[in-house]
Scaffold this active site. Structure first.
Site, short mmCIF file in Angstrom:
data_model
loop_
_atom_site.label_atom_id
_atom_site.label_comp_id
_atom_site.label_asym_id
_atom_site.label_seq_id
_atom_site.Cartn_x
_atom_site.Cartn_y
_atom_site.Cartn_z
N GLU A 23 1.14 -3.35 -3.63
CA GLU A 23 1.11 -2.31 -4.67
C GLU A 23 2.40 -1.50 -4.78
O GLU A 23 2.36 -0.32 -5.15
CB GLU A 23 -0.08 -1.36 -4.45
CG GLU A 23 -1.42 -2.06 -4.61
CD GLU A 23 -2.60 -1.10 -4.68
OE1 GLU A 23 -2.45 0.02 -4.18
OE2 GLU A 23 -3.63 -1.47 -5.24
N GLU A 44 -7.73 -7.55 -5.45
CA GLU A 44 -8.62 -6.47 -5.01
C GLU A 44 -9.43 -5.99 -6.21
O GLU A 44 -8.93 -5.98 -7.34
CB GLU A 44 -7.83 -5.25 -4.48
CG GLU A 44 -7.14 -5.47 -3.16
CD GLU A 44 -6.42 -4.22 -2.66
OE1 GLU A 44 -6.88 -3.09 -2.96
OE2 GLU A 44 -5.40 -4.39 -1.97
C1 GAL Z 1 -5.84 -0.42 -3.00
C2 GAL Z 1 -5.06 -0.73 -1.72
C3 GAL Z 1 -5.98 -0.99 -0.55
C4 GAL Z 1 -7.06 0.03 -0.48
C5 GAL Z 1 -7.81 -0.01 -1.77
C6 GAL Z 1 -9.01 0.87 -1.79
O1 GAL Z 1 -5.07 0.28 -3.88
O2 GAL Z 1 -4.27 -1.85 -1.92
O3 GAL Z 1 -5.25 -0.99 0.65
O4 GAL Z 1 -6.49 1.29 -0.27
O5 GAL Z 1 -6.94 0.38 -2.80
O6 GAL Z 1 -9.73 0.61 -2.94
#
Ligand code: GAL
Length: 760
Positions: free
Chosen positions: A401, A480
């Site tokens: 990110e 994710e």
């Molecule tokens: C994302 C990040 C993860 C975790 C996640 C929680 O932005 O890459 O490490 O923090 O959010 O939803």
């Protein structure tokens, strides 16, 4: 003398401070604590703690001997993982240092050791502070990094000319006659110096043998070589290989490549083996293909942390996580968010047939040049360590990110392609239209529930062109979703747990239906401890489909039920089956996660008949849940027993019962394994579940339990605990002696319960 590798896991000495005099071999270390590896510098409570507690400089010392016969050998210390920086002294002399807590490093100590019986001392200064010169630090990080020598350390004795690395690249994989190209790097540069004292005179014979997993020889190649350089790569090709099975998810066939070095008189001087598999893996604009067949990737992200001791878990526990992902959660893909994980975890993924996206350490922040140099080094170390694993199909070469950073990311991609031309790269991002320098556009898509401009329908995932802003379609993977947009505790209210499950189902369904997505990886497998500025304030991010103890939430059943019923029948009605838990009461709408063909429901005397998976709602899932909008169970009604019966091919394969008046009936204690090892670091999880008359968990019980351990094992964490959501788990670690361990759990209301664990 041939290669000898000794795992130095016992007899370390530890102190929560560091002073220069600790490097002196004569320093009186009698007040150091005796510990064994893997080790964490500071155990933390389950939740609500100060995460700066483990951020310190600390010291590890160990006394060791090197046999007299090793006089003409070269001696190394191999560290598999020290969080997050290490400086090493041997017998008072600086021997080397390393930055980065997730990748291995080796230090040559040939010129510093005493041979024979006399004592050698290694001192390691470990820095577990969040150093801004080392990834992931410099900004905020949503996870804890703990500290310590948390993976194995070995003493490696090798001949003057030894095998430094073996890189085996299967080729012509889908052809009947396959090929294997093997690059062997020989090191002939004593003491890491110039090749002055390199062993130039000897001719060596190198043998490369391909064996199947039962050690049956499949092919062999022998060649004479003359080693004239300090570091020399020998490339060997094994051709026309027949009878080689492919590595697949269902049958992950593994092979062993053994490389042996002999002198002229044919005495073996060195030998190294590595495990490989023959498979092709390709991310394309039209999806992911394994061995030429389209496969929808359905995965979860994994953090490698555990309650109390953070990262410091040995082989068995690392392997168990891979088993949980593959066998209990039924996923086909895992992302090692956000760093290279334990070799034991990856080996188990190879054995089980679980695909892996491995990524470099980092979280949103890119540091200065020095920081970027450490990052590039970490990518090298990750790929050199792991490029033989058949399970790994993608390298993450972008800081999770982070913003665009052209120069840096051109370099990380270049390194990955140079060290491993066989795999594609990805770079996980969360911003639209970010610069695409990798092979696969890997995107964290948290837009569930939003609306596309001008549209009425809620969106589940964005189409790739909207994200990439590119003219053409590219290989695209959702890395994710869920996570912080819907944190859910295992003991949350039923409707929240159901909604959490629905979101995971909806996203995987949507990803599978899009021909231009390779699949999706949910955030995340297991809850994890985190910093104060993330999570629920108690230093936990409740983002897992399982809790930190790897106990399932409802969403876990969405994943588990995607396996075929022939592998493991699953039928999980997403309800606690109580009259007043949901708003207005009752259990409707009822979702049942199952891989059965149909489920029959009886409420008391009332046979409601058969219910079928909702293929119309979830056409992208191999096994959609059953969704029952109306089921006659409401507030104030007569609440009766319920029986759910799952059928697979017309045969009953699973049944669940619920009672209207649950009372605690049994406290069940179980260990994940009955036998532990005394010769390697070992630990095992024990689970405690408070069950009612029908064998269901009592999700709001906070029964107090007491754990006692008798025998050569130690409890990790507290002995007096409350159940969390009616269950709890804890780990015990073996102390390196054989015998029987009695683990007992008792509570005021229940007679004690004991399991016996053998240590061999
Ligand atoms: C994302 C990040 C993860 C975790 C996640 C929680 O932005 O890459 O490490 O923090 O959010 O939803």
């Amino acid at each position: 003398m041939a290669r000898i590798v000794t795992n130095l896991w016992k007899n370390w000495l530890f102190k929560e401070s560091f002073l220069p005099e600790y490097c002196n071999p004569l320093y009186d270390d009698s007040d150091f604590e005796q510990i064994q590896l893997p080790h964490t510098v500071k155990e933390v409570p389950y939740n609500y703690f100060d995460e700066t507690a483990y951020q310190m400089l600390s010291c590890y010392r160990r006394h060791f001997s090197v046999p007299a016969e090793a006089q003409n050998s070269r001696i190394f210390l191999d560290f598999d993982g020290v969080m997050c920086a290490a400086e090493v002294w041997v017998n008072g002399y600086a021997a080397g240092s390393h930055k980065g807590g997730y990748t291995p490093f080796s230090i040559e100590i040939t010129h510093l050791v005493h041979f024979g019986g006399s004592d050698n001392t290694v001192t390691v200064a470990v820095d577990s502070r969040e150093r801004t010169d080392i990834p992931p630090f410099g900004f905020a990080v949503d996870y804890l990094t703990y500290g310590g020598i948390y993976r194995d350390v070995s003493l490696r004795i090798v001949p003057q000319c030894f095998i430094q690395s073996v890189y085996a690249k299967p080729d012509k994989i889908l052809e009947k006659q396959k090929m294997l190209a093997v690059d062997i790097e020989l090191n002939n540069c004593a003491n890491g110096g110039t090749p002055d004292n390199a062993d130039q005179t000897q001719q060596h014979q190198i043998t490369v043998t391909l064996l199947d997993y039962r050690h049956k020889k499949k092919a062999e190649y022998v060649r004479n070589i003359f080693v004239s350089e300090a570091v020399q790569t020998v490339s060997v090709v094994l051709e026309n290989l027949i009878g080689i099975a492919l590595w697949s998810l269902e049958k992950p066939a593994l092979y062993i490549v053994e490389v042996t070095l002999r002198t002229n008189d044919s005495a073996e001087t060195d030998s190294v083996s590595t495990t490989i598999g023959f498979r092709t893996a390709a991310f394309t604009p039209d999806g992911f293909f394994l061995n030429g067949k389209r496969l929808v990737l359905r995965g979860l992200n994994r953090h490698q942390s555990f309650p109390y001791i953070g990262y410091a878990m040995p082989k068995r526990v690392q392997e168990r996580d891979a088993e949980i992902l593959k066998q209990e959660l039924g996923v086909n893909f895992v992302r090692t968010s956000h760093y290279p994980q334990s070799p034991f975890f990856l080996n188990r993924c190879d054995e089980l047939g679980l695909l892996v996206f491995e990524e470099t350490p980092g979280w949103q922040h890119i540091g200065d040049e020095e920081w970027q140099a450490v990052s590039c080094q970490e990518i090298r170390e990750m790929i050199l360590r792991d490029r033989n694993h058949p399970s790994i199909v993608l390298w993450g070469v972008r800081i999770n990110e982070s913003d665009d950073c052209s120069g840096f990311y051109r370099e990380t991609n270049r390194i990955a392609h140079e060290l491993d031309p066989s795999r594609q790269t990805g770079g996980v991002r969360c911003k639209e239209n970010s610069e695409f320098l990798e092979d696969v556009y890997t995107m964290n898509d948290f837009m569930y529930g939003s609306h596309a401009p001008g549209a009425h329908h809620m969106r589940i995932l964005r189409p790739q062109r909207e994200v990439t802003g590119l003219d053409s379609l590219v290989p695209y993977l959702v890395t994710e979703f869920a996570g912080h947009i819907y944190p859910t505790k295992r003991f949350d209210q039923e409707e929240r747990l159901v909604e959490h499950a629905c979101r995971h189902a909806a996203v995987h369904n949507a990803a599978a239906l899009d021909p231009h997505k390779c699949g999706a990886i949910g955030w995340c497998a297991f809850d994890y401890n985190t910093h104060a500025n993330f999570g629920s304030g108690d230093r936990i991010c409740y983002h897992g489909v399982m809790d930190m103890f790897r106990m399932p939430k409802f969403a876990a059943a969405v994943y588990a039920s995607q396996q075929p019923a022939s592998v493991q029948p699953v039928m999980e009605p997403l309800t606690r089956y109580t009259i007043g838990e949901r708003a207005i009461g009752g259990i409707a709408p009822l979702m049942i996660c199952t891989n059965c063909d149909k489920v029959r429901i009886r409420l008391g005397e009332n046979d409601l008949g058969y219910f079928y998976p909702a293929f119309d709602r979830y056409p992208g899932l191999p096994h959609p849940p059953i969704v029952i909008e109306n089921i006659e169970t409401a507030w104030g009604q007569n609440w009766t027993d319920a029986v759910f019966t799952g059928f697979y091919q017309e045969v009953v394969c699973i049944e669940r019962q619920f009672v209207p008046n649950p009372v605690p009936t049994q406290l069940v204690l179980a260990a994940d394994a009955p036998v532990l090892s005394a010769v390697i670091p070992d630990a095992v999880r024990c689970t405690v579940r408070l069950l009612d008359q029908a064998g269901n968990e009592l999700p709001y019980s906070t029964e107090v339990i007491k754990i006692t351990i008798k025998g050569a094992a130690q409890l990790i964490g507290d002995a007096d605990l409350a159940l969390i959501g009616g269950v709890r788990a804890f780990w015990i670690k073996a102390l390196g002696q054989t015998g029987t361990v009695h683990v007992t759990v008792s509570s005021a209301r229940f007679k004690s319960n004991t399991v016996k664990i053998k240590i061999r």
